[in-house]
Design a protein around this motif. Structure first.
Motif, short mmCIF file in Angstrom:
data_model
loop_
_atom_site.label_atom_id
_atom_site.label_comp_id
_atom_site.label_asym_id
_atom_site.label_seq_id
_atom_site.Cartn_x
_atom_site.Cartn_y
_atom_site.Cartn_z
N TRP A 71 0.78 -1.23 0.00
CA TRP A 71 0.00 0.00 0.00
C TRP A 71 0.82 1.29 0.00
O TRP A 71 0.28 2.35 -0.25
CB TRP A 71 -0.94 0.02 1.19
CG TRP A 71 -1.97 -1.07 1.16
CD1 TRP A 71 -2.45 -1.75 0.07
CD2 TRP A 71 -2.67 -1.59 2.28
NE1 TRP A 71 -3.39 -2.66 0.45
CE2 TRP A 71 -3.56 -2.59 1.81
CE3 TRP A 71 -2.64 -1.32 3.65
CZ2 TRP A 71 -4.41 -3.31 2.64
CZ3 TRP A 71 -3.50 -2.03 4.48
CH2 TRP A 71 -4.37 -3.01 3.97
N ARG A 72 2.10 1.20 0.30
CA ARG A 72 2.93 2.41 0.36
C ARG A 72 4.06 2.34 -0.66
O ARG A 72 4.45 1.27 -1.10
CB ARG A 72 3.49 2.62 1.77
CG ARG A 72 2.45 2.96 2.83
CD ARG A 72 1.58 4.17 2.50
NE ARG A 72 2.30 5.39 2.36
CZ ARG A 72 2.16 6.46 3.14
NH1 ARG A 72 1.31 6.46 4.13
NH2 ARG A 72 2.86 7.54 2.90
N ASP A 73 4.61 3.50 -0.98
CA ASP A 73 5.67 3.57 -2.00
C ASP A 73 7.04 3.26 -1.40
O ASP A 73 7.21 3.22 -0.18
CB ASP A 73 5.68 4.95 -2.66
CG ASP A 73 5.89 6.06 -1.65
OD1 ASP A 73 6.99 6.12 -1.05
OD2 ASP A 73 4.96 6.86 -1.45
N ASP A 74 8.01 3.05 -2.29
CA ASP A 74 9.37 2.69 -1.87
C ASP A 74 10.01 3.76 -0.98
O ASP A 74 10.71 3.43 -0.03
CB ASP A 74 10.26 2.45 -3.08
CG ASP A 74 9.92 1.16 -3.80
OD1 ASP A 74 9.23 0.30 -3.22
OD2 ASP A 74 10.37 1.00 -4.95
N ALA A 75 9.78 5.02 -1.30
CA ALA A 75 10.40 6.10 -0.52
C ALA A 75 9.92 6.08 0.92
O ALA A 75 10.72 6.23 1.86
CB ALA A 75 10.10 7.46 -1.16
N THR A 76 8.64 5.86 1.12
CA THR A 76 8.10 5.79 2.48
C THR A 76 8.67 4.60 3.23
O THR A 76 9.08 4.71 4.39
CB THR A 76 6.56 5.70 2.45
OG1 THR A 76 6.04 6.87 1.80
CG2 THR A 76 5.97 5.59 3.85
N MET A 77 8.70 3.46 2.56
CA MET A 77 9.19 2.25 3.21
C MET A 77 10.67 2.35 3.53
O MET A 77 11.11 1.91 4.59
CB MET A 77 8.89 1.03 2.32
CG MET A 77 7.40 0.80 2.08
SD MET A 77 6.42 0.66 3.59
CE MET A 77 7.01 -0.91 4.21
N THR A 78 11.45 2.97 2.64
CA THR A 78 12.88 3.18 2.91
C THR A 78 13.07 4.11 4.10
O THR A 78 13.92 3.86 4.96
CB THR A 78 13.58 3.75 1.67
OG1 THR A 78 13.45 2.79 0.61
CG2 THR A 78 15.05 4.02 1.92
N ALA A 79 12.27 5.15 4.18
CA ALA A 79 12.35 6.08 5.32
C ALA A 79 12.01 5.36 6.61
O ALA A 79 12.67 5.57 7.64
CB ALA A 79 11.43 7.27 5.09
#
Length: 124
Positions: A71-79
């Motif tokens: 449900w979330r994008d790569d940038a959010t998950m990396t953060a």
């Protein structure tokens, strides 16, 4: 008077439960999509390794991570991974679950038939 439930009644109960789960998944997807970083961190913190151990933790945490990666994008998950990695060894399992390699693996193995509204998630 018989106390047993009929097959037809059982089927209706099953369908009601499935509809409820689908609606709840959709509501959770929207809430996760709208959540800011602070809210996401707060949700993940409920799985603090020092408080939550054993199979119940793993069973529910893995399901949450599966959904976050869907449900979330790569940038959010990396953060998120960076935030929990910075917390040190007690949070290593959480940080590893949020690592890009894990997300890539989850996204490629998550079944999502063309006709499905949502991916075929694991059920906790």
């Amino acid at each position: 008077m018989e106390d047993t439930i009929t097959l037809a009644e059982t089927w209706r109960i099953r369908n009601a439960a499935a509809a409820t789960l689908l609606l709840t998944e959709d509501q959770m997807r929207r809430a996760v999509g709208a959540a800011g970083m602070e809210e996401l961190v707060g949700l993940i913190e409920t799985f603090a390794p020092g408080r939550s151990v054993g199979p119940e933790w793993t069973r529910t945490f893995e399901v949450l991570i599966e959904r976050l990666w869907s449900w979330r994008d790569d940038a959010t998950m990396t953060a998120l991974a960076d935030i929990f990695r910075a917390r040190g060894m007690p949070w290593a399992g959480v940080a590893n679950a949020l690592a890009p390699e894990q997300g890539e693996h989850l996204r490629t193995t998550l079944r999502h038939p063309a006709w499905a509204r949502l991916p075929a998630f694991a059920v906790a």
